[in-house]
Write a protein that holds these residues in place. Structure first.
Motif, PDB file in Angstrom:
ATOM      1  N   UNK A  97       0.708  -1.258   0.047  1.00 25.21           N
ATOM      2  CA  UNK A  97       0.048  -0.099  -0.084  1.00 25.21           C
ATOM      3  C   UNK A  97       0.997   1.038   0.132  1.00 25.21           C
ATOM      4  N   UNK A  98       0.408   2.322  -0.853  1.00 16.41           N
ATOM      5  CA  UNK A  98       1.234   3.525  -0.847  1.00 16.41           C
ATOM      6  C   UNK A  98       2.330   3.443  -1.806  1.00 16.41           C
ATOM      7  N   UNK A  99       2.656   2.190  -2.590  1.00 12.84           N
ATOM      8  CA  UNK A  99       3.863   1.996  -3.672  1.00 12.84           C
ATOM      9  C   UNK A  99       2.960   2.110  -4.796  1.00 12.84           C
ATOM     10  N   UNK A 100       4.033   2.583  -5.710  1.00 11.14           N
ATOM     11  CA  UNK A 100       3.437   2.682  -6.917  1.00 11.14           C
ATOM     12  C   UNK A 100       4.409   1.793  -7.968  1.00 11.14           C
ATOM     13  N   UNK A 101       3.857   1.122  -9.009  1.00 13.36           N
ATOM     14  CA  UNK A 101       4.388  -0.005  -9.876  1.00 13.36           C
ATOM     15  C   UNK A 101       4.002   0.482 -11.346  1.00 13.36           C
ATOM     16  N   UNK A 126       9.391   8.460 -10.373  1.00 15.44           N
ATOM     17  CA  UNK A 126       9.808   8.150  -8.985  1.00 15.44           C
ATOM     18  C   UNK A 126       9.122   6.695  -8.635  1.00 15.44           C
ATOM     19  N   UNK A 127       8.816   6.029  -9.675  1.00 13.72           N
ATOM     20  CA  UNK A 127       7.857   4.708  -9.409  1.00 13.72           C
ATOM     21  C   UNK A 127       8.812   3.855  -8.228  1.00 13.72           C
ATOM     22  N   UNK A 128       7.896   2.974  -7.591  1.00 13.35           N
ATOM     23  CA  UNK A 128       8.860   2.044  -6.575  1.00 13.35           C
ATOM     24  C   UNK A 128       9.397   0.870  -7.211  1.00 13.35           C
ATOM     25  N   UNK A 129       8.677   0.651  -8.425  1.00 15.99           N
ATOM     26  CA  UNK A 129       9.206  -0.648  -9.101  1.00 15.99           C
ATOM     27  C   UNK A 129       8.846  -0.582 -10.352  1.00 15.99           C
ATOM     28  N   UNK A 130       9.290  -1.263 -11.384  1.00 17.54           N
ATOM     29  CA  UNK A 130       8.998  -1.255 -12.896  1.00 17.54           C
ATOM     30  C   UNK A 130       8.955  -2.615 -13.353  1.00 17.54           C
TER      31      UNK A 130
END
Length: 270
Positions: free
Chosen positions: A162-166, A219-223
């Motif tokens: 939760x709160x992270x962007x992929x 500034x994604x947290x993962x790609x």
């Protein structure tokens, strides 16, 4: 005073209909804001990247990634680095407190299936399976087991991301793989954004590196990257600051599909 970027990697795997998803929680590398000991040692000795890389059995590109903190060495290489540098560069220079958990060889893993803590999977990205140690594969498969049960329940929700962007950046079509990553990310509570090649600026002539830098600026947290050219995913991984997962790059690798196949065989054969 030297400040440190404090964080660790926690790897979770999620087995969905089409692939095994490796999700990265709190994906910030842990290293001091200084010249990495590996680079400092090489400069003092006056050695080239090629000299060092060939001495431990890797490539110039990989050695440079170690020096810059873009990638951490596979546990198989840590004893080689320690020996090559006469003990001046140790596992703790890559991961604090890792030296005590580092296996001298695969034989020392008989007491357990894989090293403790971060040594079980000391990598930021998952761009391929070919370079992984056997215990790293076992670790990922063991972690995947818990998510198989979650995906069979009526309530398939876990909010640890939760709160992270992929960002799922697919430069070639693959409906099953894209849906698998999207579903997995959402079931873990992440905000998932899908980017399709037909909608990207690549169609207008933008280079892959330009696209990578644009994605990095978000500034994604993962790609999660899918591309038709072999090596394209690694190229992007080297340009961005967050973990990158390879969802297939041409005729090179499709690591999550390989993990899914291995997990399926293990469950069927034991």
């Amino acid at each position: 005073m030297v400040e440190k970027l404090v964080t660790k990697y926690e790897i979770e795997t999620n087995c969905t209909c089409g692939t095994v998803i490796i999700s990265i929680t709190n994906p910030i590398m842990e290293f001091a804001e200084r010249v990495h000991p590996l680079r400092k040692w090489r400069k003092i000795k006056g050695l080239t990247l090629e000299n060092c890389a060939s001495s431990v059995g890797t490539t110039r590109h990989v050695w440079h990634a170690w020096e810059t903190g873009k990638r951490h060495p596979n546990p198989t290489f840590l004893p080689r680095i320690r020996e090559f540098t006469d003990g001046e560069v140790r596992a703790d220079d890559f991961f604090p407190d890792l030296e005590s958990n580092l296996p001298a060889s695969s034989a020392s893993l008989t007491a357990g299936r894989y090293p403790a803590g971060a040594a079980a999977f000391p990598h930021r990205d998952l761009t391929g399976l070919a370079g992984l140690a056997p215990w790293e594969l076992l670790f990922l498969l063991d972690e995947a087991e818990q998510w198989v049960d979650l995906n069979r329940q009526s309530q398939k929700r876990d909010d640890r991301l939760a709160g992270l962007t992929i960002i799922n950046a697919f430069f070639e079509n693959s409906t099953r793989t894209l849906l698998s990553f999207e579903i997995a990310g959402k079931r873990l509570g992440a905000d998932v954004v899908n980017m399709h090649a037909a909608q990207s600026s690549v169609k207008k002539g933008e280079t892959l590196i330009d696209t990578a830098m644009t994605l990095n600026a978000m500034h994604a947290d993962a790609m999660v990257i899918r591309h038709g050219s072999s090596g394209a995913v690694q190229l992007i991984a080297d340009k961005v600051d967050c973990p990158v997962l390879n969802a297939g790059d041409g005729q090179h690798e499709h690591p999550t599909q390989g993990l899914l196949d291995a997990l399926t065989i293990r469950k069927a054969k034991g």
